[in-house]
Design a protein around this motif. Structure first.
Motif, PDB file in Angstrom:
ATOM      1  N   THR A   6       0.870  -1.163   0.139  1.00  0.00           N
ATOM      2  CA  THR A   6      -0.059   0.045  -0.138  1.00  0.00           C
ATOM      3  C   THR A   6       0.997   1.054   0.072  1.00  0.00           C
ATOM      4  N   LEU A   7       1.888   1.430   0.995  1.00  0.00           N
ATOM      5  CA  LEU A   7       3.071   2.409   0.824  1.00  0.00           C
ATOM      6  C   LEU A   7       3.617   2.728  -0.539  1.00  0.00           C
ATOM      7  N   TRP A   8       3.860   1.709  -1.279  1.00  0.00           N
ATOM      8  CA  TRP A   8       4.520   1.394  -2.561  1.00  0.00           C
ATOM      9  C   TRP A   8       3.552   1.995  -3.490  1.00  0.00           C
ATOM     10  N   GLN A   9       2.267   1.854  -3.344  1.00  0.00           N
ATOM     11  CA  GLN A   9       1.297   2.159  -4.359  1.00  0.00           C
ATOM     12  C   GLN A   9       1.195   3.692  -4.204  1.00  0.00           C
ATOM     13  N   ARG A  10       0.965   4.067  -2.888  1.00  0.00           N
ATOM     14  CA  ARG A  10       0.837   5.604  -2.849  1.00  0.00           C
ATOM     15  C   ARG A  10       2.016   6.337  -2.939  1.00  0.00           C
ATOM     16  N   SER A  11       3.357   5.803  -2.996  1.00  0.00           N
ATOM     17  CA  SER A  11       4.518   6.616  -3.372  1.00  0.00           C
ATOM     18  C   SER A  11       4.595   6.550  -4.841  1.00  0.00           C
ATOM     19  N   ARG A  12       4.129   5.622  -5.442  1.00  0.00           N
ATOM     20  CA  ARG A  12       4.013   5.480  -7.076  1.00  0.00           C
ATOM     21  C   ARG A  12       3.047   6.300  -7.342  1.00  0.00           C
ATOM     22  N   GLN A  13       1.809   6.433  -7.091  1.00  0.00           N
ATOM     23  CA  GLN A  13       0.905   7.433  -7.220  1.00  0.00           C
ATOM     24  C   GLN A  13       1.326   9.019  -7.026  1.00  0.00           C
ATOM     25  N   ALA A  15       4.457  10.021  -7.022  1.00  0.00           N
ATOM     26  CA  ALA A  15       5.299  10.298  -8.249  1.00  0.00           C
ATOM     27  C   ALA A  15       4.676  10.612  -9.558  1.00  0.00           C
ATOM     28  N   TYR A  16       3.920   9.630 -10.069  1.00  0.00           N
ATOM     29  CA  TYR A  16       3.118   9.785 -11.018  1.00  0.00           C
ATOM     30  C   TYR A  16       2.467  11.168 -11.160  1.00  0.00           C
ATOM     31  N   ALA A  17       1.592  11.770 -10.043  1.00  0.00           N
ATOM     32  CA  ALA A  17       0.987  13.049 -10.053  1.00  0.00           C
ATOM     33  C   ALA A  17       2.018  14.197 -10.057  1.00  0.00           C
ATOM     34  N   GLU A  18       3.159  13.954  -9.433  1.00  0.00           N
ATOM     35  CA  GLU A  18       4.323  14.884  -9.379  1.00  0.00           C
ATOM     36  C   GLU A  18       4.678  15.412 -10.976  1.00  0.00           C
ATOM     37  N   ILE A  19       5.116  13.953 -11.609  1.00  0.00           N
ATOM     38  CA  ILE A  19       5.715  14.016 -12.802  1.00  0.00           C
ATOM     39  C   ILE A  19       4.679  14.626 -14.011  1.00  0.00           C
ATOM     40  N   THR A  20       3.457  14.253 -13.732  1.00  0.00           N
ATOM     41  CA  THR A  20       2.330  14.571 -14.631  1.00  0.00           C
ATOM     42  C   THR A  20       2.408  16.488 -14.407  1.00  0.00           C
ATOM     43  N   SER A  21       2.132  16.626 -13.223  1.00  0.00           N
ATOM     44  CA  SER A  21       1.978  18.203 -12.863  1.00  0.00           C
ATOM     45  C   SER A  21       3.449  19.010 -13.561  1.00  0.00           C
ATOM     46  N   VAL A  22       4.384  18.445 -13.345  1.00  0.00           N
ATOM     47  CA  VAL A  22       5.608  19.166 -13.789  1.00  0.00           C
ATOM     48  C   VAL A  22       5.470  19.191 -15.180  1.00  0.00           C
ATOM     49  N   ALA A  23       5.110  18.139 -15.926  1.00  0.00           N
ATOM     50  CA  ALA A  23       5.171  17.958 -17.421  1.00  0.00           C
ATOM     51  C   ALA A  23       4.021  18.984 -18.091  1.00  0.00           C
TER      52      ALA A  23
END
Length: 197
Positions: A6-13, A15-23
């Motif tokens: 669950t912690l891994w999934q939250r971390s991945r989500q 990171a995904y949101a951060e990369i999307t926001s930057v892009a």
């Protein structure tokens, strides 16, 4: 599910949101085609290799949720009673996933970028074809056709027409500067298609 996964999934989500926001900031500031994957990765503080763990292409950053939105739409369509006709059922499903809703400002910039960038437009069409395969079985049932009856083009034609109407309404909404009601434009497009059918 373990706490660790669950912690891994939250971390991945996250990171995904951060990369999307930057892009998205980079795309809107300098344009989609002028923004490189290396620039996105560098600005997000990740390696190019890490970028590809989250996204297959640059286009997926902008359109990645279109595929999952198709699955949400299929689920919403299946909740509409079979007594509701195909066109109205598709409209209800589009409303259920907010495909006919827009937020002024950022939505206009994103959709303008999509319609103005050939690679994004092409990828959008590809994802809409995926929607067609997801939605056609429900429309087949609404038309009283057997699940294994592939001889009638009507289910695929209705779904493809509905998606084309959404696309035409979106493009008209962008051309008009984001003024107006996307749902009303969609309804007008559908009425035009059905009138000539």
């Amino acid at each position: 599910m373990s706490t660790e996964s669950t912690l891994w999934q939250r971390s991945r989500q996250a990171a995904y949101a951060e990369i999307t926001s930057v892009a998205m900031r980079l795309f809107l500031d300098q344009g989609f085609e002028r923004t490189t994957i290396d620039q996105i990765a560098s600005t997000a503080g990740i390696s190019r290799r890490s970028f590809f763990r989250y996204f297959g292409t640059k286009e997926d950053i902008v359109l990645g949720d279109l595929a999952s939105q198709g699955e949400l739409m299929r689920d919403a369509l299946e909740k509409v009673p079979l007594t509701v006709g195909p066109w109205e059922a598709l409209r209800q499903a589009l409303h259920a996933v907010d495909a006919l809703e827009v937020e002024p400002g950022v939505t206009l910039k994103i959709v303008t970028m999509m319609y103005g960038t050939p690679s994004l437009r092409s990828r959008s069409i590809e994802k809409h074809l995926h929607w067609q395969s997801l939605l056609a079985p429900d429309i087949r049932r609404r038309l009283g056709l057997a699940d294994d009856d592939a001889s009638d083009p009507a289910p695929a034609a209705i779904v493809a027409s509905s998606i084309a109407c959404l696309d035409a309404a979106g493009e008209l909404w962008v051309t008009g500067g984001g003024v107006g009601d996307l749902a009303a434009l969609y309804d007008r497009a559908v009425a035009a298609v059905r009138l000539r059918a």
